[in-house]
Scaffold this active site. Sequence first.
Site, PDB file in Angstrom:
ATOM      1  N   VAL A  60       0.780  -1.215  -0.181  1.00 21.17           N
ATOM      2  CA  VAL A  60      -0.148  -0.017   0.027  1.00 21.17           C
ATOM      3  C   VAL A  60       0.898   1.228  -0.009  1.00 21.17           C
ATOM      4  O   VAL A  60       0.332   2.366  -0.209  1.00 21.17           O
ATOM      5  CB  VAL A  60      -1.017  -0.216   1.148  1.00 21.17           C
ATOM      6  CG1 VAL A  60      -0.203   0.367   2.426  1.00 21.17           C
ATOM      7  CG2 VAL A  60      -2.278   0.870   1.004  1.00 21.17           C
ATOM      8  N   TYR A  61       1.977   1.171   0.168  1.00 19.77           N
ATOM      9  CA  TYR A  61       3.152   2.412   0.368  1.00 19.77           C
ATOM     10  C   TYR A  61       3.072   2.970  -1.217  1.00 19.77           C
ATOM     11  O   TYR A  61       3.655   2.244  -1.990  1.00 19.77           O
ATOM     12  CB  TYR A  61       4.443   2.104   0.934  1.00 19.77           C
ATOM     13  CG  TYR A  61       4.426   1.734   2.099  1.00 19.77           C
ATOM     14  CD1 TYR A  61       3.421   1.783   3.399  1.00 19.77           C
ATOM     15  CD2 TYR A  61       5.700   1.144   2.921  1.00 19.77           C
ATOM     16  CE1 TYR A  61       3.317   1.483   4.564  1.00 19.77           C
ATOM     17  CE2 TYR A  61       5.481   0.683   4.182  1.00 19.77           C
ATOM     18  CZ  TYR A  61       4.559   0.826   5.072  1.00 19.77           C
ATOM     19  OH  TYR A  61       4.810   0.384   6.176  1.00 19.77           O
ATOM     20  N   SER A  62       2.554   4.119  -1.248  1.00 22.26           N
ATOM     21  CA  SER A  62       2.750   4.651  -2.628  1.00 22.26           C
ATOM     22  C   SER A  62       1.972   3.903  -3.732  1.00 22.26           C
ATOM     23  O   SER A  62       2.609   3.823  -4.692  1.00 22.26           O
ATOM     24  CB  SER A  62       4.094   5.304  -3.033  1.00 22.26           C
ATOM     25  OG  SER A  62       4.368   6.478  -2.165  1.00 22.26           O
ATOM     26  N   ASP A  63       1.078   3.144  -3.131  1.00 25.20           N
ATOM     27  CA  ASP A  63       0.343   2.279  -4.378  1.00 25.20           C
ATOM     28  C   ASP A  63       1.213   1.502  -4.927  1.00 25.20           C
ATOM     29  O   ASP A  63       1.237   1.187  -6.269  1.00 25.20           O
ATOM     30  CB  ASP A  63      -0.429   3.067  -5.326  1.00 25.20           C
ATOM     31  CG  ASP A  63      -1.544   2.301  -5.902  1.00 25.20           C
ATOM     32  OD1 ASP A  63      -2.146   1.456  -5.481  1.00 25.20           O
ATOM     33  OD2 ASP A  63      -1.700   2.677  -7.082  1.00 25.20           O
ATOM     34  N   GLY A  64       2.029   0.601  -4.161  1.00 28.80           N
ATOM     35  CA  GLY A  64       3.048  -0.300  -4.711  1.00 28.80           C
ATOM     36  C   GLY A  64       4.555   0.383  -5.187  1.00 28.80           C
ATOM     37  O   GLY A  64       5.324  -0.432  -5.737  1.00 28.80           O
TER      38      GLY A  64
END
Length: 346
Positions: A60-64
């Site tokens: 989920v960090y920066s959407d991958g």
Amino acid sequence: MEYRLLGRSGLKVSLYSFGTMTFGGSGWFAGVGQTKTETARRQIDMCLEAGVNLFDTADVYSDGESEEILGEALGDKRQSVLVATKVYGPMGPEENDRGASRHHIVRACEASLRRLKTDYIDLYQIHNQDSLTPPEETLRALDDLVRAGKVRYIGSSNFSGWWKMRALAVSERYGLERYISQQIEYSLLWRDAEDELLPLGLAEGVGALIWSPLASGYLSGKFAAGAQSVPTRLQGGGLAAVDGERARKVVGVLNEIARDHEGASASQVALNWLARKAGVSSVIIGARTDEQLADNLAAAAWSLSDAEVARLDEASATPFRYPYSHHRAYGADRNPLPPLLPIAQG
């Protein structure tokens, strides 16, 4: 660098590990950090030189994008380190694009492997408690991934004590892979983990990986009411909620102890306090700049004395909550507090 066993496993992790939430910088995470591949390579090299062997991220960090940058920056160093990532958060618009269901876990694992440019994940962690999904379903999915060789070990993050214990019982009952770690928030400002999670880990062989060890940067001593630059997690009223009499007292003691150690910083003192706490396997440090990272890594070069830990314990103490208050008042002799870990030698 000291290395510790991660829970009841044979896997050794560095006392300080590197969290890559700062890699990427899209959406909400832009305020956390905007580290791109070139800087990520440099920071990874700094960590490796210091003896760090565990790198933590999440889908989920920066959407991958964090996973993608970590995989690209590690390159041929991948086989020499441990890579940990997490699954749970929303990764798409559909109803089943989040949580700890078999459907989401299997799809998310395949996507993380692609982004990380690897064929296995050393530590795959459920990022949050999913009370809607039976733990049997979650653990069977994770067990299948381990048996398929796509995951080596499994862990959790942000579970309550009763949910974690239920999951461990399910693993034992059905012979499924068990969680060897719990990634939890713990710092001089937030000591809630001492109530249930750390004692559970000690009793059941679950190692603690500590996130936000500096309380979103507050314990660096650089932020106070009216500060011009405030970390993202302390914005929107967050600083005012933290910056009280107790917090300022803690920072004052951190600075006093730092002055007694040549070249030390308040951040290093706060990190070393965690290093002495029973149940802690690794403290996850993050940094937006090389200078921050170098300062945090320097904590590995020295340790706090028992007396210094006691000063910080006293400054950060909060009243025991029920039923722990009852245990301390009427049964302290039968409910001893865990001893400090010995100071690392060498």
